[in-house]
Design an enzyme around this catalytic site. Structure first.
Site, mmCIF file in Angstrom:
data_model
loop_
_atom_site.group_PDB
_atom_site.id
_atom_site.type_symbol
_atom_site.label_atom_id
_atom_site.label_comp_id
_atom_site.label_asym_id
_atom_site.label_seq_id
_atom_site.Cartn_x
_atom_site.Cartn_y
_atom_site.Cartn_z
ATOM 1 N N LYS A 94 46.377 59.044 -50.730
ATOM 2 C CA LYS A 94 46.942 57.769 -50.775
ATOM 3 C C LYS A 94 46.210 56.806 -51.538
ATOM 4 O O LYS A 94 45.006 56.943 -51.685
ATOM 5 C CB LYS A 94 46.917 57.382 -49.293
ATOM 6 C CG LYS A 94 48.141 56.120 -48.979
ATOM 7 C CD LYS A 94 48.228 55.811 -47.500
ATOM 8 C CE LYS A 94 49.247 54.576 -47.513
ATOM 9 N NZ LYS A 94 49.526 54.226 -46.069
ATOM 10 N N CYS A 192 54.104 51.016 -57.429
ATOM 11 C CA CYS A 192 54.531 50.596 -56.206
ATOM 12 C C CYS A 192 55.380 49.363 -56.148
ATOM 13 O O CYS A 192 55.071 48.237 -56.760
ATOM 14 C CB CYS A 192 53.321 50.227 -55.264
ATOM 15 S SG CYS A 192 53.606 49.872 -53.618
ATOM 16 N N LYS A 230 51.054 56.763 -63.247
ATOM 17 C CA LYS A 230 52.380 57.106 -62.364
ATOM 18 C C LYS A 230 53.544 55.892 -62.687
ATOM 19 O O LYS A 230 53.127 54.554 -62.531
ATOM 20 C CB LYS A 230 52.227 56.878 -60.810
ATOM 21 C CG LYS A 230 53.189 57.352 -59.805
ATOM 22 C CD LYS A 230 52.714 57.489 -58.573
ATOM 23 C CE LYS A 230 54.003 57.957 -57.764
ATOM 24 N NZ LYS A 230 53.575 58.291 -56.284
#
Length: 428
Positions: A94, A192, A230
């Protein structure tokens, strides 16, 4: 039993790295050479052998392409150890940052979408939304657990997911401290979609190519292990930030992170879900309903990588709604080297990897593929423009019309098709 010849994959030693990678005089890693990406290859005589799922990506040897995606399934030592024990190819922890005190999660923070009507409790779950932030555990705690995992599983791949604010010194400190634990690679969370962008983190960077280029420059000047960027799907053309990331020194990209969403409104309470003290906020959407979107984004990135980069020197990790080995096969057919699973683990548990491997092998046997490389990117060539589709169809129609004009000579008559053959040469 089939006779076999193979080269065993093993943990990389210092001598291996010296022969498969090049470094600046400063010690900064350059691209790992393609030769370092050759994993276990099996050849058989007449008898079929079990397909080989092993992959070697950016010099990282994995027993299979299935990777725990960054999120709750990689939130602490206990669950990451479980993932390794169950057989996952790699684990991405995480996301961590320097100051976990700034990360405050709420509960409930998940909401489900079912295939039935609003409020249905029995229909299949097809979508999942979260408003969860990055790790709220102290960085020192996470670093200690990274180190412990690498000591206990030296031959398994542990990837740290990291995120920081727009501050070069902070990024450099975080990279340095994380790398000291012995992690094998870094995945940079530029994607995110909720909470973190309010601090100019996550998707706030991934959606701004100029900012992304600058931050990638800081990261790749400091990092000594492979770096994956990402990608956020919450952008018009995902190939643009992917291109910037690779040109700025990243060895790979991962796509996609969750899609900005509102799960729904509870028609009894008239409040949004997930509901926290009567209120909510848009969050990230995942699970099987996003897979078609994820496949489209991965295809766009893969085609760009193939046309503009030597895709054997770079890697692509596919993410989005993977629940079966057959889902994974689709991502690999579109060019993915590895496939990440996060929500699927939350739904089915860590043992899911066994099913994923079994189903992927079943697919490979159906097509006589012996390795992942045998079919990686195979389906990319079948994507084209709408204009080209029209041209191809017109040519096909003309060809079929030509074939219907009749027999070319008397020797082509058949007894069974005599009536149809006659009709093929009638003009009205």
């Amino acid at each position: 039993m089939a006779s076999m010849s193979f080269a065993l994959a093993r943990p990389a030693l210092a001598s291996d790295l010296a022969s498969t990678a090049e470094f600046h005089s400063s010690g900064r890693r350059l691209r790992l050479s393609p030769s370092s990406r050759v994993g276990l290859r099996i050849s058989a005589s007449a008898d079929a052998v079990d397909p080989d799922l092993s992959v070697t990506v950016n010099g990282l040897k994995m027993p299979n392409p299935f990777v725990i995606g960054s999120g709750p399934p990689g939130t602490n030592y206990t669950v990451m150890k479980r993932a390794f024990d169950e057989g996952w190819g790699a684990v991405i922890a995480k996301t961590v940052s320097l100051d976990a005190a700034k990360v405050i999660n709420v509960t409930p923070r998940y909401a489900r979408l079912r295939s039935g009507s609003n409020g249905s409790a029995k229909a299949d779950i097809i979508g999942w939304e979260n408003i969860e932030l990055i790790s709220d555990r102290p960085l020192e705690t996470m670093l200690k657990e990274f180190k412990q995992l690498k000591e206990e599983y030296p031959d398994r791949i542990l990837i740290a997911s990291i995120m920081e604010e727009y501050n070069k010194a902070a990024w450099e400190e975080l990279i340095d401290r994380v790398e000291q634990t012995g992690v094998d690679a870094l995945e940079i969370n530029f994607s995110c979609p909720h909470g973190m962008p309010e601090r100019r983190m996550g998707a706030a960077v991934g959606q701004d190519c100029a900012l992304l280029e600058e931050v990638c420059g800081w990261i790749n000047a400091k990092a000594t292990v492979p770096v994956w960027a990402k990608m956020t799907p919450n952008i018009t053309d995902i190939s643009q930030p992917a291109r910037v990331s690779l040109k700025s020194g990243c060895e790979g990209v991962a796509a996609i992170n969750t899609i900005m969403s509102i799960m729904g409104i509870n028609l009894k309470t008239l409040r949004p879900e997930p509901c926290v003290e009567g209120y909510s906020t848009p969050g990230g959407y995942s699970f099987k309903a996003v897979r078609p979107i994820a496949l489209g984004k991965v295809m766009n990135i893969a085609k760009m990588m193939k046309s503009e980069f030597n895709d054997k020197d770079y890697s692509l990790s596919g993410i989005g709604g993977v629940e079966t080995g057959y889902d994974a096969a689709e991502f690999i057919l579109l060019g993915a080297n590895t496939v990440q699973v996060c929500t699927g683990v939350m739904m089915h548990g860590y043992g899911l990897v066994k099913t994923l491997c079994s189903e992927l092998k079943d697919f490979m046997k159906q097509h006589n593929f012996s390795s992942i490389d045998d079919f990686r990117g195979h389906s990319l060539e079948y994507f084209t423009t709408h204009t080209d589709l029209v041209r191809r169809q017109q040519e096909a129609i003309q060809q079929r019309r030509a074939e219907r004009k009749g027999l070319k000579s008397d020797k082509d008559w058949t007894g069974d098709g005599f009536v149809k053959e006659t009709e093929s040469m009638v003009s009205n």
